[in-house]
Design a protein around this motif. Structure first.
Motif, PDB file in Angstrom:
ATOM      1  N   LEU A   1       0.901  -1.075  -0.063  1.00 42.71           N
ATOM      2  CA  LEU A   1      -0.011  -0.141   0.188  1.00 42.71           C
ATOM      3  C   LEU A   1       0.896   1.333   0.004  1.00 42.71           C
ATOM      4  O   LEU A   1       0.554   2.315  -0.495  1.00 42.71           O
ATOM      5  N   LEU A   2       1.893   1.426   0.861  1.00 38.14           N
ATOM      6  CA  LEU A   2       3.018   2.127   0.739  1.00 38.14           C
ATOM      7  C   LEU A   2       4.427   1.735   0.898  1.00 38.14           C
ATOM      8  O   LEU A   2       4.556   0.567   1.117  1.00 38.14           O
ATOM      9  N   THR A   3       5.247   2.535   0.202  1.00 35.34           N
ATOM     10  CA  THR A   3       6.672   2.141   0.551  1.00 35.34           C
ATOM     11  C   THR A   3       7.377   3.200   1.746  1.00 35.34           C
ATOM     12  O   THR A   3       6.644   4.212   1.951  1.00 35.34           O
ATOM     13  N   ALA A   4       8.383   2.694   2.321  1.00 36.20           N
ATOM     14  CA  ALA A   4       9.015   3.368   3.107  1.00 36.20           C
ATOM     15  C   ALA A   4       9.421   4.815   2.586  1.00 36.20           C
ATOM     16  O   ALA A   4       9.431   5.805   3.066  1.00 36.20           O
ATOM     17  N   SER A   5       9.916   5.039   1.202  1.00 35.42           N
ATOM     18  CA  SER A   5       9.965   6.045   0.645  1.00 35.42           C
ATOM     19  C   SER A   5       8.839   7.053   0.563  1.00 35.42           C
ATOM     20  O   SER A   5       9.060   8.238   0.919  1.00 35.42           O
ATOM     21  N   ASP A   6       7.974   6.076   0.302  1.00 27.75           N
ATOM     22  CA  ASP A   6       6.713   7.407   0.169  1.00 27.75           C
ATOM     23  C   ASP A   6       6.409   7.892   1.625  1.00 27.75           C
ATOM     24  O   ASP A   6       6.031   9.155   1.719  1.00 27.75           O
ATOM     25  N   LEU A   7       6.817   7.353   2.499  1.00 28.39           N
ATOM     26  CA  LEU A   7       6.361   7.857   3.983  1.00 28.39           C
ATOM     27  C   LEU A   7       7.335   8.962   4.432  1.00 28.39           C
ATOM     28  O   LEU A   7       6.926   9.730   4.952  1.00 28.39           O
ATOM     29  N   LEU A   8       8.788   8.541   4.085  1.00 28.68           N
ATOM     30  CA  LEU A   8       9.652   9.462   4.254  1.00 28.68           C
ATOM     31  C   LEU A   8       9.559  10.948   3.622  1.00 28.68           C
ATOM     32  O   LEU A   8      10.037  11.935   3.901  1.00 28.68           O
ATOM     33  N   ALA A   9       8.988  10.724   2.303  1.00 31.65           N
ATOM     34  CA  ALA A   9       8.960  11.941   1.395  1.00 31.65           C
ATOM     35  C   ALA A   9       7.984  12.990   2.022  1.00 31.65           C
ATOM     36  O   ALA A   9       8.040  14.052   1.561  1.00 31.65           O
ATOM     37  N   ASP A  10       6.953  12.542   2.889  1.00 30.97           N
ATOM     38  CA  ASP A  10       6.132  13.478   3.369  1.00 30.97           C
ATOM     39  C   ASP A  10       6.507  14.439   4.548  1.00 30.97           C
ATOM     40  O   ASP A  10       5.722  15.066   5.122  1.00 30.97           O
ATOM     41  N   ARG A  11       7.814  14.019   4.902  1.00 29.63           N
ATOM     42  CA  ARG A  11       8.256  14.762   6.022  1.00 29.63           C
ATOM     43  C   ARG A  11       8.709  16.204   5.982  1.00 29.63           C
ATOM     44  O   ARG A  11       9.161  16.572   5.068  1.00 29.63           O
TER      45      ARG A  11
END
Length: 47
Positions: A37-47
């Protein structure tokens, strides 16, 4: 492997977060597709 030994047909794995640590390649070696559903990159990009 345990699921396959029990007779299950495993061709896809669904995870919430792909940590991008190589699971996709490892699973592909066994004929299994990784869907996330998400990648770690996706999560960190929103920071």
């Amino acid at each position: 492997e345990a699921l396959r030994e029990a007779g299950a047909e495993v061709d896809r794995v669904l995870v919430v977060v792909d940590r991008e640590e190589g699971a996709s390649d490892l699973l592909a070696e066994h004929g299994v597709e990784l869907e996330s559903l998400l990648t770690a990159s996706d999560l960190l990009a929103d920071r």
